[in-house]
Design a protein around this motif. Structure first.
Motif, PDB file in Angstrom:
ATOM      1  N   PHE A  33       0.858  -1.179   0.000  1.00 30.34           N
ATOM      2  CA  PHE A  33       0.000   0.000   0.000  1.00 30.34           C
ATOM      3  C   PHE A  33       0.898   1.234   0.000  1.00 30.34           C
ATOM      4  CE2 PHE A  33      -2.906  -3.143   1.791  1.00 30.34           C
ATOM      5  CZ  PHE A  33      -4.096  -2.830   1.157  1.00 30.34           C
ATOM      6  N   SER A  34       0.463   2.319  -0.628  1.00 27.10           N
ATOM      7  CA  SER A  34       1.273   3.541  -0.657  1.00 27.10           C
ATOM      8  C   SER A  34       1.383   4.165   0.729  1.00 27.10           C
ATOM      9  CB  SER A  34       0.697   4.545  -1.653  1.00 27.10           C
ATOM     10  OG  SER A  34      -0.604   4.943  -1.266  1.00 27.10           O
ATOM     11  N   GLU A  35       0.376   3.965   1.547  1.00 28.10           N
ATOM     12  CA  GLU A  35       0.411   4.412   2.931  1.00 28.10           C
ATOM     13  C   GLU A  35      -0.606   3.596   3.723  1.00 28.10           C
ATOM     14  OE1 GLU A  35      -1.108   8.443   3.789  1.00 28.10           O
ATOM     15  OE2 GLU A  35      -2.082   8.390   1.849  1.00 28.10           O
ATOM     16  N   VAL A  36      -0.333   3.449   4.997  1.00 28.87           N
ATOM     17  CA  VAL A  36      -1.250   2.741   5.893  1.00 28.87           C
ATOM     18  C   VAL A  36      -1.623   3.715   6.998  1.00 28.87           C
ATOM     19  CG1 VAL A  36      -1.546   0.809   7.474  1.00 28.87           C
ATOM     20  CG2 VAL A  36      -0.207   0.504   5.374  1.00 28.87           C
ATOM     21  N   ILE A  37      -2.919   3.923   7.163  1.00 29.57           N
ATOM     22  CA  ILE A  37      -3.425   4.865   8.157  1.00 29.57           C
ATOM     23  C   ILE A  37      -4.171   4.053   9.220  1.00 29.57           C
ATOM     24  CG2 ILE A  37      -4.901   6.862   8.576  1.00 29.57           C
ATOM     25  CD1 ILE A  37      -4.603   7.362   5.437  1.00 29.57           C
ATOM     26  N   PHE A  38      -3.656   4.086  10.437  1.00 30.19           N
ATOM     27  CA  PHE A  38      -4.320   3.403  11.542  1.00 30.19           C
ATOM     28  C   PHE A  38      -5.253   4.395  12.213  1.00 30.19           C
ATOM     29  CE2 PHE A  38      -0.353   1.107  10.980  1.00 30.19           C
ATOM     30  CZ  PHE A  38      -0.812  -0.205  10.923  1.00 30.19           C
ATOM     31  N   CYS A  39      -6.518   4.088  12.222  1.00 26.48           N
ATOM     32  CA  CYS A  39      -7.533   4.946  12.821  1.00 26.48           C
ATOM     33  C   CYS A  39      -7.943   4.295  14.143  1.00 26.48           C
ATOM     34  CB  CYS A  39      -8.711   5.060  11.861  1.00 26.48           C
ATOM     35  SG  CYS A  39      -9.993   6.140  12.437  1.00 26.48           S
ATOM     36  N   ILE A  40      -7.554   4.904  15.245  1.00 30.76           N
ATOM     37  CA  ILE A  40      -7.777   4.278  16.545  1.00 30.76           C
ATOM     38  C   ILE A  40      -8.625   5.162  17.452  1.00 30.76           C
ATOM     39  CG2 ILE A  40      -5.618   2.983  16.390  1.00 30.76           C
ATOM     40  CD1 ILE A  40      -4.403   4.942  18.414  1.00 30.76           C
ATOM     41  N   SER A  41      -9.383   4.523  18.341  1.00 33.55           N
ATOM     42  CA  SER A  41     -10.160   5.273  19.329  1.00 33.55           C
ATOM     43  C   SER A  41      -9.250   5.592  20.510  1.00 33.55           C
ATOM     44  CB  SER A  41     -11.357   4.442  19.789  1.00 33.55           C
ATOM     45  OG  SER A  41     -10.924   3.365  20.584  1.00 33.55           O
ATOM     46  N   SER A  42      -9.755   6.389  21.419  1.00 28.14           N
ATOM     47  CA  SER A  42      -8.956   6.776  22.583  1.00 28.14           C
ATOM     48  C   SER A  42      -8.698   5.600  23.520  1.00 28.14           C
ATOM     49  CB  SER A  42      -9.648   7.915  23.336  1.00 28.14           C
ATOM     50  OG  SER A  42     -10.946   7.497  23.737  1.00 28.14           O
ATOM     51  N   LYS A  43      -9.400   4.482  23.314  1.00 32.17           N
ATOM     52  CA  LYS A  43      -9.201   3.289  24.142  1.00 32.17           C
ATOM     53  C   LYS A  43      -7.914   2.543  23.779  1.00 32.17           C
ATOM     54  CE  LYS A  43     -14.142   2.693  24.036  1.00 32.17           C
ATOM     55  NZ  LYS A  43     -15.164   2.005  23.296  1.00 32.17           N
ATOM     56  N   VAL A  44      -7.382   2.814  22.591  1.00 31.68           N
ATOM     57  CA  VAL A  44      -6.197   2.114  22.099  1.00 31.68           C
ATOM     58  C   VAL A  44      -4.992   3.042  22.226  1.00 31.68           C
ATOM     59  CG1 VAL A  44      -5.160   0.962  20.110  1.00 31.68           C
ATOM     60  CG2 VAL A  44      -7.629   0.819  20.472  1.00 31.68           C
ATOM     61  N   LYS A  45      -3.912   2.527  22.765  1.00 31.18           N
ATOM     62  CA  LYS A  45      -2.702   3.335  22.911  1.00 31.18           C
ATOM     63  C   LYS A  45      -1.898   3.290  21.610  1.00 31.18           C
ATOM     64  CE  LYS A  45      -2.175   2.331  27.816  1.00 31.18           C
ATOM     65  NZ  LYS A  45      -1.335   1.630  28.797  1.00 31.18           N
ATOM     66  N   PRO A  46      -1.533   4.454  21.057  1.00 30.54           N
ATOM     67  CA  PRO A  46      -0.697   4.466  19.852  1.00 30.54           C
ATOM     68  C   PRO A  46       0.594   3.677  20.028  1.00 30.54           C
ATOM     69  CG  PRO A  46      -1.566   6.654  20.274  1.00 30.54           C
ATOM     70  CD  PRO A  46      -1.935   5.806  21.466  1.00 30.54           C
ATOM     71  N   SER A  47       1.157   3.700  21.236  1.00 36.06           N
ATOM     72  CA  SER A  47       2.416   2.991  21.482  1.00 36.06           C
ATOM     73  C   SER A  47       2.264   1.482  21.276  1.00 36.06           C
ATOM     74  CB  SER A  47       2.930   3.277  22.890  1.00 36.06           C
ATOM     75  OG  SER A  47       1.993   2.847  23.863  1.00 36.06           O
ATOM     76  N   GLU A  48       1.087   0.946  21.529  1.00 38.86           N
ATOM     77  CA  GLU A  48       0.854  -0.487  21.319  1.00 38.86           C
ATOM     78  C   GLU A  48       0.885  -0.829  19.829  1.00 38.86           C
ATOM     79  OE1 GLU A  48      -1.882  -1.469  25.235  1.00 38.86           O
ATOM     80  OE2 GLU A  48      -2.883  -0.786  23.420  1.00 38.86           O
ATOM     81  N   ILE A  49       0.311   0.040  19.012  1.00 44.82           N
ATOM     82  CA  ILE A  49       0.335  -0.160  17.555  1.00 44.82           C
ATOM     83  C   ILE A  49       1.776  -0.054  17.063  1.00 44.82           C
ATOM     84  CG2 ILE A  49      -0.533   0.665  15.333  1.00 44.82           C
ATOM     85  CD1 ILE A  49      -2.695  -0.453  17.319  1.00 44.82           C
ATOM     86  N   MET A  50       2.487   0.947  17.559  1.00 45.61           N
ATOM     87  CA  MET A  50       3.873   1.150  17.150  1.00 45.61           C
ATOM     88  C   MET A  50       4.749  -0.043  17.532  1.00 45.61           C
ATOM     89  SD  MET A  50       3.923   5.184  18.185  1.00 45.61           S
ATOM     90  CE  MET A  50       5.665   5.426  18.104  1.00 45.61           C
ATOM     91  N   THR A  51       4.496  -0.629  18.674  1.00 46.55           N
ATOM     92  CA  THR A  51       5.264  -1.798  19.109  1.00 46.55           C
ATOM     93  C   THR A  51       5.025  -2.980  18.178  1.00 46.55           C
ATOM     94  OG1 THR A  51       5.221  -1.076  21.417  1.00 46.55           O
ATOM     95  CG2 THR A  51       5.631  -3.421  21.022  1.00 46.55           C
TER      96      THR A  51
END
Length: 186
Positions: A33-51
């Motif tokens: 994909f040219s870019e991947v956009i993760f759309c997360i709610s406030s319940k999900v920590k961005p750091s968990e996705i990054m890990t």
């Protein structure tokens, strides 16, 4: 020239195993994909996705859009996610969905080699996985924001799909709305 196809990953739960499954399938694409956009709610920590991205050694270009206001969750969150995307098309997936390895390749082949045209590829399930939209059309019609059709029918169009279906019906362009399975192996 290949179209730029983005992936919008709507992460709706705290189930990191479901998220990991989807991210792993993203990293295994034959054409990325040219870019991947993760759309997360406030319940999900961005750091968990990054890990997860780091642990899987993912090479795709990505960013995270954190939705803090509940009004903008669900279908409206996609509006925020693709506002500044430079993609030609974007596809929507939800956490836990395994994206077929040839998803981008099949769309690329359909557009570039077979000269197939579409504004929308309909989702393969009721969740909305594999929905694929032309980014310009989505943004021009204000995506999933509510709208009223101003003619004798006076109907409400609450999603981009409803808006584009109305326009395509009125203008004889229903052939530009296709099933995802007609283009790629979902």
């Amino acid at each position: 020239m290949s179209p730029r196809i983005a992936a919008v990953i709507n992460i709706t739960s705290n189930d990191l195993e479901k998220t990991k499954i989807t991210i792993k399938s993203l990293s295994e694409q034959e054409i990325q994909f040219s870019e991947v956009i993760f759309c997360i709610s406030s319940k999900v920590k961005p750091s968990e996705i990054m890990t997860i991205i780091k642990d899987l050694n993912c090479k795709f270009r990505w960013n995270i859009k954190e939705i803090l206001d509940d009004y903008w969750t669900g279908a409206r969150a996609i509006n925020i996610s693709v506002q500044k995307s430079r993609s030609t098309y974007f596809s929507i997936f939800y956490d836990g969905f395994i994206i077929p390895k040839t998803f981008v390749k099949e769309i690329d082949t359909a557009i570039c080699d077979e000269m197939k045209r579409f504004i929308i590829l309909e989702p393969i399930d009721s969740t909305g996985n594999c929905s694929t939209f032309q980014t310009y059309a989505f943004n021009a019609l204000r995506g999933n924001e509510e709208a009223s059709v101003e003619d004798e029918s006076n109907i409400q169009a609450n999603t981009f799909f409803e808006k584009i279906t109305y326009i395509a019906t009125k203008q004889g362009l229903m052939h530009l709305i296709k099933k995802c399975e007609d283009i790629c192996p979902c």
